[in-house]
Motif scaffolding. Sequence first.
Motif, PDB file in Angstrom:
ATOM      1  N   ALA A  93      41.145  16.280   9.692  1.00 51.87           N
ATOM      2  CA  ALA A  93      40.979  17.566   9.005  1.00 51.87           C
ATOM      3  C   ALA A  93      40.163  18.568   9.815  1.00 51.87           C
ATOM      4  N   ILE A  94      39.657  18.163  10.993  1.00 54.23           N
ATOM      5  CA  ILE A  94      38.823  19.030  11.822  1.00 54.23           C
ATOM      6  C   ILE A  94      39.670  19.629  12.949  1.00 54.23           C
ATOM      7  N   PRO A  95      39.936  20.940  12.915  1.00 48.42           N
ATOM      8  CA  PRO A  95      40.809  21.564  13.920  1.00 48.42           C
ATOM      9  C   PRO A  95      40.404  21.280  15.369  1.00 48.42           C
ATOM     10  N   ALA A  96      39.109  21.316  15.671  1.00 49.29           N
ATOM     11  CA  ALA A  96      38.664  21.112  17.052  1.00 49.29           C
ATOM     12  C   ALA A  96      38.980  19.702  17.548  1.00 49.29           C
ATOM     13  N   LEU A  97      38.914  18.726  16.657  1.00 54.34           N
ATOM     14  CA  LEU A  97      39.212  17.354  17.057  1.00 54.34           C
ATOM     15  C   LEU A  97      40.719  17.146  17.185  1.00 54.34           C
ATOM     16  N   ARG A  98      41.484  17.791  16.317  1.00 54.35           N
ATOM     17  CA  ARG A  98      42.938  17.727  16.429  1.00 54.35           C
ATOM     18  C   ARG A  98      43.380  18.325  17.770  1.00 54.35           C
ATOM     19  N   ALA A  99      42.756  19.439  18.141  1.00 50.14           N
ATOM     20  CA  ALA A  99      43.107  20.106  19.400  1.00 50.14           C
ATOM     21  C   ALA A  99      42.801  19.204  20.591  1.00 50.14           C
ATOM     22  N   ALA A 100      41.703  18.460  20.507  1.00 46.92           N
ATOM     23  CA  ALA A 100      41.307  17.581  21.607  1.00 46.92           C
ATOM     24  C   ALA A 100      42.321  16.460  21.827  1.00 46.92           C
ATOM     25  N   LEU A 101      42.999  16.057  20.776  1.00 42.54           N
ATOM     26  CA  LEU A 101      43.985  14.975  20.884  1.00 42.54           C
ATOM     27  C   LEU A 101      45.407  15.485  21.104  1.00 42.54           C
TER      28      LEU A 101
END
Length: 227
Positions: A106-114
């Motif tokens: 649910a965290i956009p920054a972590l989704r972007a990292a993956l």
Amino acid sequence: MTVNIITIDGPSGSGKGTLAAKLAAHYQFNLLDSGALYRLLGLSLHKRDLLEKLDAELEKCAEIAANLDIKFVTAEAGTKILLDGEDVTQTIRTERVGELASKVAAIPALRAALLERQRAFAQAPGLVADGRDMATAIFPEAQAKIYLTASAESRAARRVNQLQGMGMDAKINDILANIQARDKRDMGRTAAPLKPAADAYIIDSSALGIDEVFNLMTAYIDRKLAN
């Protein structure tokens, strides 16, 4: 060269992981279990006591996400998953780690990292990608898009059987509540919410067996890849 991509999205417990593996074997394609990546990240951050400090340590968490030491070791008995050299194949399938994964996703920054790590799996001869947003966010160019769903009650019953088969204690009311809460969180999140792609083939597996769903999928995929 265009790489053939098959996506299978859907809620937890719909059977998409099992079917994605069967499809990958059937077509001799690569396999991406995107849910495992989020589970691995959730577990890694939990071990570092960072999950409760996401807001304050977001940059550090994103760096960890981009550099996770993950290995998928394929064997006849199934795929073994290693995190920092440790076999976590069974650990990441627990309900607790599933909840950690849903929070991370649910965290956009972590989704972007993956994001780029997931896209890198699209290599010849092809890819079967299993997850929540494979068709809507990661591989919108996929030739075949499947959305596999099932009632929360049937998914809870399957999950209880799976956990009991692993020798774990499982109470269906608790499992059902967890599934319903996760569905609400996954479908309501701002970043790539769980939903079918506009051109997805939707299958409800509530009353279907694995072989029945597999036959529906391969008939659809064969048509799409032939175009």
